[in-house]
Design a protein around this motif. Structure first.
Motif, PDB file in Angstrom:
ATOM      1  N   LYS A  10      -9.412   0.259   0.771  1.00  0.00           N
ATOM      2  CA  LYS A  10      -8.535  -0.900   0.581  1.00  0.00           C
ATOM      3  C   LYS A  10      -7.074  -0.495   0.677  1.00  0.00           C
ATOM      4  N   SER A  43      -5.802   2.029   2.235  1.00  0.00           N
ATOM      5  CA  SER A  43      -5.429   2.524   3.567  1.00  0.00           C
ATOM      6  C   SER A  43      -4.908   1.411   4.458  1.00  0.00           C
ATOM      7  N   HIS A  44      -5.349   0.174   4.211  1.00  0.00           N
ATOM      8  CA  HIS A  44      -4.930  -0.942   5.055  1.00  0.00           C
ATOM      9  C   HIS A  44      -3.465  -1.317   4.849  1.00  0.00           C
ATOM     10  N   THR A  55      -3.174   2.266  10.474  1.00  0.00           N
ATOM     11  CA  THR A  55      -4.590   2.544  10.735  1.00  0.00           C
ATOM     12  C   THR A  55      -4.914   2.563  12.227  1.00  0.00           C
ATOM     13  N   ASP A  56      -4.037   2.036  13.051  1.00  0.00           N
ATOM     14  CA  ASP A  56      -4.267   1.991  14.495  1.00  0.00           C
ATOM     15  C   ASP A  56      -4.044   3.379  15.094  1.00  0.00           C
ATOM     16  N   ASN A 108      -7.210   6.440   9.747  1.00  0.00           N
ATOM     17  CA  ASN A 108      -8.292   5.515  10.095  1.00  0.00           C
ATOM     18  C   ASN A 108      -9.648   6.040   9.614  1.00  0.00           C
ATOM     19  N   ASP A 125     -12.432   3.652   8.862  1.00  0.00           N
ATOM     20  CA  ASP A 125     -13.315   3.223   9.953  1.00  0.00           C
ATOM     21  C   ASP A 125     -14.548   4.116  10.038  1.00  0.00           C
ATOM     22  N   THR A 182     -16.941   3.019   7.328  1.00  0.00           N
ATOM     23  CA  THR A 182     -17.566   1.767   7.766  1.00  0.00           C
ATOM     24  C   THR A 182     -18.663   2.047   8.792  1.00  0.00           C
TER      25      THR A 182
END
Length: 290
Positions: free
Chosen positions: A259, A261-262, A266-267, A280, A283, A286
């Protein structure tokens, strides 16, 4: 043999051949830049995966370098992954390992040993295993080769931005190679310790006046950069992360880290091209939960 076999079989392949019948449906192989902190974190994450919602048939394996391999630049990390992919995709023909066998044994023996060991006397099997022991490539390596085509495995690199030594051009070239070959690419800016810090506190609030220190991560002693010191101070560990520390400081806070990290970069493209702090790795977690 042209391939240098930089993989550290003493822990990776033995762990894959752990004697259980619960064979993983997928192994996610991570080639990482560090040989301690990242390895410990993801090994513990794999062990407690069911508590994190990671599919029980998915296993995380961190690819280790051999003990005498000191290369740790991004291209070396990518090369290590390529070695694993080569073994995974092209290793089913065990004849490619003929030169690794001890005197008195040939590839036909190895095939029988792997496929129908009961045809071989116990004394002969024990002699073979004894002679293989101490070699950089052990019999578990061969067993891995014979079974990996039964799984749906994935391959990833995990790198630090570390702007003091890794150029954006270098990282971008590796990212493009990963995209071409279908490998996962995970990057932390400036380093993996930023991801760890996201578990340990409200980074935006607690470091509101020190974001510049996070972004540039200066070395503050012979042992620590700014981030490694902050992580060590809060979680009370050095480079190695014990299971006890992982269970207390990281395991219950992984979703909190995701949470948080957003709120940062992150790109991947932006992580490579900018000096912003971010990661990231969320990711990757996830992906493991799929």
């Amino acid at each position: 043999m042209n391939n240098p076999y930089r993989l550290r079989s003493s822990d990776l392949f033995i762990r894959l051949d752990d004697g259980t019948n619960d064979k993983p449906r997928r192994i996610v192989f991570l080639s990482v830049e560090g040989n301690e902190t990242e390895v410990d974190y993801f090994r513990h994450l794999d062990r407690f995966g069911t508590q994190l919602g990671i599919n029980a048939m998915v296993r995380v394996e961190v690819i280790r370098r051999s003990n005498n391999d000191t290369r740790s630049d991004p291209w070396a990390v990518f090369a290590l992954l390529e070695e694993m992919v080569d073994l995974h995709d092209n290793g089913a023909d065990v004849s490619r390992f003929a030169e690794l066998l001890p005197d008195g044994y040939d590839i036909d023996f190895v095939r029988t040993f792997l496929l129908d060991p009961d045809q071989i006397s116990l004394a002969k099997r024990q002699d073979f295993l004894g002679k293989m022991q101490g070699r950089s490539i052990d019999i578990a390596y061969f067993r891995f080769v014979s079974e990996c085509d039964e799984r749906d495995d994935s391959f990833c690199v995990l790198l630090d931005k570390d702007s003091s030594s890794h150029s954006s051009q270098q990282l971008n070239e590796i990212w493009q190679k990963c995209r071409e070959k279908g490998y996962g690419f995970y990057l932390s800016s400036p380093c993996f310790e930023f991801w760890l810090l996201l578990h340990l506190c409200d980074v935006q609030s607690d470091y509101a006046n020190k974001i510049g220190f996070i972004r540039h991560n200066p070395r503050i002693s012979n042992r620590h950069t700014f981030l490694s010191y902050e992580v060590s101070r809060k979680a009370r560990h050095a480079k190695r992360i014990s299971e006890t520390v992982f269970r207390k400081e990281y395991l219950p806070r992984i979703d909190y880290a995701i949470k948080q990290s957003h709120a940062f970069e992150t790109d991947v493209s932006s992580l490579i091209s900018s000096e912003n702090a971010g990661t990231n790795i969320a990711d990757l977690v996830t992906f493991l939960r799929q």
